[in-house]
Structure formats: structure tokens, C-alpha cells
Design a protein around this motif. Structure first.
Motif, PDB file in Angstrom:
ATOM      1  N   LYS A 155      61.376  39.335  81.789  1.00 25.12           N
ATOM      2  CA  LYS A 155      61.817  38.512  80.662  1.00 25.12           C
ATOM      3  C   LYS A 155      61.490  39.196  79.341  1.00 25.12           C
ATOM      4  N   GLY A 156      60.320  39.834  79.271  1.00 21.02           N
ATOM      5  CA  GLY A 156      59.928  40.535  78.057  1.00 21.02           C
ATOM      6  C   GLY A 156      60.841  41.706  77.746  1.00 21.02           C
ATOM      7  N   PHE A 157      61.258  42.423  78.776  1.00 20.93           N
ATOM      8  CA  PHE A 157      62.135  43.576  78.582  1.00 20.93           C
ATOM      9  C   PHE A 157      63.488  43.140  78.022  1.00 20.93           C
ATOM     10  N   GLU A 204      59.003  46.419  69.023  1.00 20.32           N
ATOM     11  CA  GLU A 204      58.870  45.560  70.203  1.00 20.32           C
ATOM     12  C   GLU A 204      58.829  46.397  71.479  1.00 20.32           C
ATOM     13  N   LEU A 205      59.609  47.451  71.512  1.00 22.91           N
ATOM     14  CA  LEU A 205      59.614  48.338  72.681  1.00 22.91           C
ATOM     15  C   LEU A 205      58.253  48.992  72.867  1.00 22.91           C
ATOM     16  N   LEU A 218      52.447  46.767  79.215  1.00 28.16           N
ATOM     17  CA  LEU A 218      52.613  47.121  80.622  1.00 28.16           C
ATOM     18  C   LEU A 218      51.527  48.088  81.070  1.00 28.16           C
ATOM     19  N   GLU A 219      51.188  49.040  80.226  1.00 28.86           N
ATOM     20  CA  GLU A 219      50.144  50.007  80.558  1.00 28.86           C
ATOM     21  C   GLU A 219      48.782  49.328  80.667  1.00 28.86           C
ATOM     22  N   ASN A 220      48.519  48.362  79.801  1.00 27.83           N
ATOM     23  CA  ASN A 220      47.238  47.644  79.833  1.00 27.83           C
ATOM     24  C   ASN A 220      47.119  46.752  81.073  1.00 27.83           C
ATOM     25  N   LEU A 257      62.849  51.831  79.749  1.00 27.79           N
ATOM     26  CA  LEU A 257      62.394  51.886  78.360  1.00 27.79           C
ATOM     27  C   LEU A 257      62.890  53.144  77.650  1.00 27.79           C
ATOM     28  N   GLU A 258      62.870  54.262  78.349  1.00 25.79           N
ATOM     29  CA  GLU A 258      63.381  55.503  77.752  1.00 25.79           C
ATOM     30  C   GLU A 258      64.865  55.361  77.404  1.00 25.79           C
ATOM     31  N   HIS A 259      65.595  54.733  78.298  1.00 23.94           N
ATOM     32  CA  HIS A 259      67.024  54.528  78.059  1.00 23.94           C
ATOM     33  C   HIS A 259      67.256  53.583  76.881  1.00 23.94           C
TER      34      HIS A 259
END
Length: 286
Positions: A198-200, A208-209, A216-218, A243-245
Motif C-alpha cells: 500500500k505504501g509503494f 516519499e520514495l 523497508l530497510e529498517n 523502486l529503481e524503476h
């Protein structure tokens, strides 16, 4: 009200139990006829209490912070994680901690003390009502399975138990442990996917990205693992590719086809890693 302690409880643990039960007393919401309606995050207005598991976990997390219990690495039912409550309700506590990572601890503890729906509603806003109810039910189930294990374990101490009965009890306990393990890991996966999916979808700019990536890393520091578990690794790689895209699209003014050579290489790299993890976990992933 009075608090009664089992005579078998270790004297050194009395403070922890006393604080836990005093919080329960403060949580009580009753009718004018002294009927219990609610206790923290748990409701009693139906045939059976709902949310008992989440409430016990939240109260225990508060108790652990009051006493100053140091988090410790534990292993229960084949699942390894760092627990803020190593001895009491560790499974339930950790799932609620994962939920609190999403909502923040302030709203969790405020709802726990004041017996309101602020925590529930905040979590629903960030995931969905269906997801919250599924997690609530799963944590209640884990609490129920643990209570059944405790009752069966007590039967072992009874005299005149036949070998047949002992084998049955042992088999039943192992079955319940397996149910806890499966329920726990599926619930963790649901928390991860529902929140981060949902966040993505709501990311609209580079700030925001970046915040999403850090979040996500945390979260990976909270993830519980067991042999053959690759869900989070696979999910993490998949989201990093996405995310890269999305980053490339945002940098190019929302043009879907503007994918740089650098991004293509990164996508290929992450996709390759994902395939490796998928092959390793294809037969044992929860």
C-alpha cells in the motif's frame, strides 16, 4: 480488586506479573452493572473476547519497558528473533511490535491504556480493515494454542500416565507448535506485504520514495527467520527493483519508457538475486 499469584511463580518475577495485572485493572471498561465491556485492545461484548492476544502483548511490552527488560535473541518453535519480552508472550509481543513499527508506539500504548480504537484505526488506514482483523485473529489463535500446550504439558506431571497417553500428549503438543510456527510466519508475511504494498502505491515524489526505501530497510531488523524462510529476502529484492524503476520515472517527469541503461543493469542485478533466493526457498518457504 485483588491480584492472586500462583505459588509456583518465581519470587523474582512477581514485580513483572504485578505491573502487568495492574495495567489490566486500569484498562477495564465496565457497565453500571459491573459487566466488563472492554479491556485495552480487547472487547468482551460478544460471545468470546476478541483481541485478547494483541492486548496481552501490548500490556507485556509496556511492562517490559517499565521494568527495563533488555531485548534478547530467542528461538521458539524453530523461529529466531530479538524479543523485547523473552520470557512472556514473546511470539505475540513480536508481531505487535511489527505492527507498532507501522503505527508508532505512542498510539499503541495510548490505546492500550485508554481502551480505544486509535491504534486499530491507524493500522487500518495504513493497511486495511481486512488485514487488521486477520492479524488480530491470528494473534488470538497463537495465544490459544499456547494455552492448550500449557494444559497438555501439565498432564505430563500427573501420575499414572500410560505410555499411550504420553505419546498422544506429545504428538498433540508438537501439532500445536507447528500451528504456532505456521500462523506466526504467515502473519509476519501479511504485515510486511500489506503495509509495504500500500505504501509503494502511494509514492508520488522522490522524497516519499527515499523515505519508503529507508523504512523497508529498517524493517528488516525486526524480521523473524527460520530455516528455509526467504519471503522477506524475495520481497525486499522485488521492491528494490520496483523502486529503481519508479525512481527513474519520477526523475524523467513521469515518462514510463524513460529507463536508463544504469537502471536496466540494476533491475537485471536485483532480478538475478531474486531468482537465486527463489530457487533456494521454493520448497520450504512459509
Amino acid at each position: 480488586s485483588s491480584i492472586y499469584f500462583n505459588s509456583k511463580i518465581n519470587f523474582e518475577d512477581l514485580e513483572e506479573f504485578a505491573i502487568h495485572e495492574c495495567i489490566h485493572h486500569l484498562q477495564e471498561v465496565k457497565t453500571s452493572h459491573n459487566k466488563l465491556l472492554r479491556m485495552g485492545l480487547c472487547s468482551f461484548n460478544l460471545l468470546s473476547p476478541i483481541g485478547m492476544g494483541i492486548n496481552e502483548a501490548a500490556v507485556q511490552l509496556i511492562t517490559s519497558k517499565i521494568i527495563g527488560i533488555e531485548p534478547d535473541f530467542v528461538k521458539y518453535y524453530g523461529i529466531e528473533f530479538k524479543s523485547s519480552s523473552p520470557s512472556y508472550y514473546p511470539m505475540e509481543c513480536h508481531l505487535v511490535e511489527e505492527m507498532a513499527f507501522i503505527t508508532g508506539y505512542d498510539v499503541l500504548f495510548e490505546s492500550t491504556f485508554n481502551s480505544n480504537d486509535n491504534f486499530k484505526n491507524t493500522f487500518i488506514d495504513l493497511t486495511s480493515e481486512k488485514v487488521f482483523l486477520a492479524i488480530q485473529g491470528a494473534i488470538d489463535s497463537i495465544l490459544g494454542y499456547e494455552e492448550e500446550i500449557s494444559k497438555l504439558a501439565n498432564k505430563f506431571s500427573e501420575e499414572n500416565q500410560s505410555d499411550k497417553n504420553c505419546k498422544y500428549i506429545s504428538s498433540k503438543i508438537n501439532e500445536l507448535k507447528q500451528k504456532i510456527s505456521i500462523t506466526f510466519m504467515r502473519t509476519q508475511n501479511l504485515i510486511i506485504s500489506s503495509y509495504f504494498d500500500k505504501g509503494f502505491a502511494s509514492i508520488t515524489n522522490l522524497e516519499e520514495l527515499d523515505n519508503y526505501r529507508k523504512h523497508l530497510e529498517n524493517f528488516k531488523h525486526l524480521v523473524c527467520t527460520q530455516e528455509g524462510y526467504f519471503f522477506f529476502d524475495n520481497y525486499y529484492i522485488e521492491k528494490m527493483c520496483a523502486l529503481e524503476h519508479k525512481c527513474n520515472i519520477l526523475e524523467n517527469g513521469g515518462i514510463e519508457t524513460a529507463v536508463s541503461t544504469k537502471t536496466n543493469k540494476l533491475l537485471a542485478f536485483f532480478a538475478g538475486l531474486k531468482n537465486i533466493f527463489s530457487k533456494k526457498g521454493s520448497h520450504s518457504e512459509c
